[in-house]
Design an enzyme around this catalytic site. Structure first.
Site, mmCIF file in Angstrom:
data_model
loop_
_atom_site.group_PDB
_atom_site.id
_atom_site.type_symbol
_atom_site.label_atom_id
_atom_site.label_comp_id
_atom_site.label_asym_id
_atom_site.label_seq_id
_atom_site.Cartn_x
_atom_site.Cartn_y
_atom_site.Cartn_z
ATOM 1 N N ALA A 97 0.850 -1.186 0.000
ATOM 2 C CA ALA A 97 0.000 0.000 0.000
ATOM 3 C C ALA A 97 0.889 1.239 0.000
ATOM 4 O O ALA A 97 2.090 1.153 0.222
ATOM 5 C CB ALA A 97 -0.905 -0.003 1.222
ATOM 6 N N GLY A 140 -0.470 -5.180 0.954
ATOM 7 C CA GLY A 140 -1.720 -5.027 0.218
ATOM 8 C C GLY A 140 -1.707 -5.739 -1.122
ATOM 9 O O GLY A 140 -2.756 -6.165 -1.615
ATOM 10 N N GLU A 163 3.900 -6.198 7.026
ATOM 11 C CA GLU A 163 3.409 -5.053 7.805
ATOM 12 C C GLU A 163 4.092 -4.940 9.161
ATOM 13 O O GLU A 163 4.280 -3.846 9.691
ATOM 14 C CB GLU A 163 1.894 -5.165 8.013
ATOM 15 C CG GLU A 163 1.065 -4.895 6.780
ATOM 16 C CD GLU A 163 0.923 -6.104 5.861
ATOM 17 O OE1 GLU A 163 1.580 -7.142 6.093
ATOM 18 O OE2 GLU A 163 0.141 -6.000 4.909
#
Ligand SMILES: *[C@@H]1O[C@H](CO)[C@@H](O)[C@H](O)[C@H]1NC(C)=O
Length: 289
Positions: A97, A140, A163
């Site tokens: 992302a 993502g 993440e």
């Protein structure tokens, strides 16, 4: 959800490697800024979406995800289209992302705006969606691939949920779909260490169904889409609904739904045509009715 590769040299190589030859706009409607959209296949029956933010290794920003939603809506309405392929570039399916978009967000903003809640569009379309993953599918990007119904990988593909390295956790289904796909131990390891898995490991663990040489990946994904698109659209939708129910329902409830959908196929012209063609030893001609 993280965009992990910002090195300038990588970005330059990426920009030059990306070939846009042959790409054209799908409709006369609003042009897209972040994606390329067209129809592929001999019968133009495969919707094709290519993520196209080469300088950012296809980092998923809000604008890109909105455009993917729009393109999916258009393909859902297009009666010619029987399957959809989503791909990125050879370097990156999507490297995560857009972290700049998130850097200064507060909890209150995330919670009040239900941040990322509209990123799940891919998982709600009725037509089958195939992810063709070359290069990085991280954060993502991995989550987007896992929202698709089938994942094909190029042999240099890498999947990961890194993440944790940014002090957060997956927020678009990464902990849920990955665990269902590969089981607890590997999912836990990937989510908690941030380590990536190769295309071969992804195949072995059931995350992807096939691995191809890099240049054959997209043609093979389109071939798979054409094969699906040749079948009855209404029956394909029932098959997809039934398989997806396996992730939501108990075995008894899932089997009951399957049975009812199976019974429902007998209400269609295409079921009759399919079985009649089989008995008459000819190829079925489905009318999507
Ligand atoms: C986030 O806030 C920091 C500190 O106020 C600032 O330096 C930075 O530019 C901001 N980032 C973005 C993407 O707006």
């Amino acid at each position: 959800m993280a965009m992990f590769f910002r090195s300038a040299s990588l970005v330059v190589r990426q920009a030059t490697a990306l070939s846009l030859a042959g790409a054209r706009r799908y409709s006369t409607g609003a042009p897209y800024q972040y994606i390329l959209v067209e129809k592929k296949g001999e019968k133009q029956d495969v919707g094709f979406i290519q993520l196209n933010r080469p300088k950012a290794l296809n980092a998923l920003c809000d604008g890109l995800m909105k455009e993917v939603s729009q393109a999916l809506d258009a393909f859902e309405e297009d009666s010619q289209v029987g399957a959809i392929v989503i791909t990125g570039s050879e370097k990156a399916f999507a490297a995560g992302a857009d972290i700049k978009e998130m850097q200064n967000r507060t909890f209150q903003e995330c919670y009040s705006g239900n941040f990322l809640s509209h990123w799940n569009k891919v998982s709600t379309v009725k037509k089958p969606v195939i992810a063709a993953v070359n290069g990085f599918a991280l954060g993502g990007g991995c989550e987007l691939a896992m929202m698709c119904d089938i994942i094909y990988a190029g042999e240099k593909a890498q999947f990961g949920q890194p993440e944790i390295l940014l002090g957060t956790i997956p927020g678009a289904g990464g902990t849920q779909r990955l665990t269902r796909a590969v089981g607890k131990s590997l999912a836990m390891e990937m989510v908690l260490t941030g380590d990536r898995v190769s295309a071969q490991e992804a195949k072995q663990s059931g995350l992807v169904s096939k691995v191809f040489p890099i240049d054959q990946l997209v043609p093979e994904a389109i071939k798979c889409g054409e094969k699906i698109a040749a079948h009855s659209k209404i029956i394909v939708a029932m098959g997809k609904e039934a398989v997806n129910a396996a992730f939501e329902l108990t075995l008894t409830e899932g089997n009951r739904l399957e049975k009812r959908l199976f019974h429902s196929t007998f209400a269609t012209d295409d079921r009759k045509e399919g079985m009649t063609a089989f008995v008459e030893k000819r190829k079925a001609s489905f009318q999507d009715k």
